[in-house]
Design a protein around this motif. Structure first.
Motif, PDB file in Angstrom:
ATOM      1  N   LEU A  87      -0.796   4.711  -1.092  1.00  0.00           N
ATOM      2  CA  LEU A  87      -2.087   4.729  -0.385  1.00  0.00           C
ATOM      3  C   LEU A  87      -1.861   4.945   1.114  1.00  0.00           C
ATOM      4  N   ALA A  96       0.842  -1.199   0.000  1.00  0.00           N
ATOM      5  CA  ALA A  96       0.000   0.000   0.000  1.00  0.00           C
ATOM      6  C   ALA A  96       0.884   1.258   0.000  1.00  0.00           C
ATOM      7  N   VAL A 105      -4.819   4.478   3.504  1.00  0.00           N
ATOM      8  CA  VAL A 105      -5.143   3.067   3.741  1.00  0.00           C
ATOM      9  C   VAL A 105      -4.177   2.476   4.761  1.00  0.00           C
ATOM     10  N   VAL A 106      -2.891   2.822   4.630  1.00  0.00           N
ATOM     11  CA  VAL A 106      -1.874   2.300   5.546  1.00  0.00           C
ATOM     12  C   VAL A 106      -2.158   2.745   6.976  1.00  0.00           C
ATOM     13  N   VAL A 108      -3.853  -5.029  -2.799  1.00  0.00           N
ATOM     14  CA  VAL A 108      -3.666  -3.576  -2.756  1.00  0.00           C
ATOM     15  C   VAL A 108      -3.951  -2.936  -4.110  1.00  0.00           C
ATOM     16  N   GLU A 110     -11.855   4.082   0.766  1.00  0.00           N
ATOM     17  CA  GLU A 110     -10.588   3.402   1.024  1.00  0.00           C
ATOM     18  C   GLU A 110     -10.316   3.392   2.528  1.00  0.00           C
ATOM     19  N   GLY A 123      -9.324   0.183   4.792  1.00  0.00           N
ATOM     20  CA  GLY A 123      -8.104   0.169   5.595  1.00  0.00           C
ATOM     21  C   GLY A 123      -8.360  -0.090   7.061  1.00  0.00           C
ATOM     22  N   GLU A 181       2.176   1.887  -3.404  1.00  0.00           N
ATOM     23  CA  GLU A 181       1.154   2.479  -4.280  1.00  0.00           C
ATOM     24  C   GLU A 181       0.790   3.900  -3.863  1.00  0.00           C
TER      25      GLU A 181
END
Length: 347
Positions: free
Chosen positions: A82, A77, A85-86, A222, A236, A240, A80
């Motif tokens: 994100l 993630a 999300v993490v 992911v 998202e 997450g 990418e």
């Protein structure tokens, strides 16, 4: 745990879906279902290795690999970009472990045994340390809201790295505390008599193969998050904070509930609170350091994530206060988790 073996079929299915560029919803579901048995296999291999390595090294291995699945998912993630999300998955793991896992353990254990007891001293140490860890996440967030935006450049990155380094240091000191200087607080061995099933060589091979496959499936998972959330209409943020932590910790969650139903509440509570500690003090700093390879990720969480984590930790401290538990306490924790989940769903 036995039903998990039937989910191995989703490994080739998810690979086929990915290479055939199938609907991202199908890829997400297939890869999520394939991660569940792989996480269980990784935990089993780690447990087998711990019997050869001895209790201290085994304890460290269990602590390190306990959240390896989430760490791998979060790494991809990060790759990418994100970041939301993490950070949501970090907050979701803490909230889920304390409210959902601990709650389910207290509920199912309490339905079988009227009142259950646990090592009050050991749990108090862990829950107090957890409170410190969450405070460590709160301070950077307060900092960002009190200084001028133009100052939040390189100085801000230094703050994130500094806090991450200090948290990791506390994690190492905590291991030293529990394994060496104050190991008497935690009692002797929580485990049952265990017959070793695998050789050391087989255990290591299984661990390596499971880790590689989890990394592959995590990349599929992911990469499908963004198109899947748009197609379904989920945020998202919800993926997450609710879905990824449940996927990553499913095997560990079931172990805690099984231990509670065996009246081994020390083990069940250690899994819930100890896993939350590992997420904040080990996984979070590692992710901050890894983000430097791509684009630096801040250690700042949004207000709702922080409040939810802080409330969860206060509840954990309250549960540890009397050294006893019952099914009603478990039900209360689960209801709080559902309320938080619904709130995140509508964000």
């Amino acid at each position: 745990m036995k039903f998990l073996k039937y989910l191995f079929i989703f490994i080739p299915i998810s690979i086929a879906f990915e290479f055939m560029h199938m609907n991202p919803i199908l890829i997400f579901i297939a890869s999520a279902l394939s991660i569940l048995p792989l996480a269980g296999l990784m935990g089993e291999a780690t447990e087998e290795i711990s019997y050869y390595a001895g209790p201290r090294v085994g304890g460290f291995l269990n602590a390190t690999f306990g959240n390896a699945t989430e760490l791998i998912i979060a790494f991809f993630a990060l790759k990418e970009g994100l970041f939301d999300v993490v950070k949501a998955s970090i907050a979701g793991s803490v909230i889920g472990n304390i409210l959902l896992v601990l709650g389910a353990s207290l509920l199912f254990g309490g339905l079988k045994f009227k009142t259950q007891t646990f090592n009050k001293k050991a749990i108090e140490v862990s829950s107090s340390m957890l409170l410190f860890a969450v405070i460590g996440l709160v301070i950077p967030a307060i900092f960002t809201h009190t200084v001028k935006p133009e100052l939040l450049t390189t100085r801000y990155e230094i703050l994130s790295i500094g806090v991450a380094a200090l948290m990791f240091l506390i994690y190492i000191l905590g291991l030293y505390f529990s394994f060496y200087t104050h190991k008497d607080i935690y009692g002797s061995d929580h485990g049952e008599a265990h017959e070793v099933k695998w050789s050391l060589k087989k255990s290591i091979i299984v661990l390596v193969v499971a880790t590689v496959l989890i990394a592959l499936e995590s990349e599929f998972l992911v990469s499908s998050v963004e198109p899947m959330t748009k197609a379904v209409g989920l945020s998202e943020f919800f993926v997450g904070i609710i879905l990824i932590p449940i996927i990553g910790n499913a095997a560990e969650h079931s172990t805690a509930i099984i231990m509670a139903m065996k009246n081994k509440m020390d083990v069940a509570i250690e899994i819930a609170i100890g896993s939350s500690l590992q997420i904040i003090l080990f996984v979070t700093p590692i992710l901050i350091f890894l983000s430097l390879l791509f684009k630096p990720m801040s250690i700042v969480f949004n207000e709702f994530e922080l409040i939810a984590m802080f409330v969860s930790v206060l509840i954990a401290n309250r549960v540890a206060n009397d050294g006893e538990s019952n099914w009603l306490e478990g039900m209360q924790l689960i209801v709080v988790y559902i309320i938080i989940g619904i709130s995140f769903l509508i964000l």
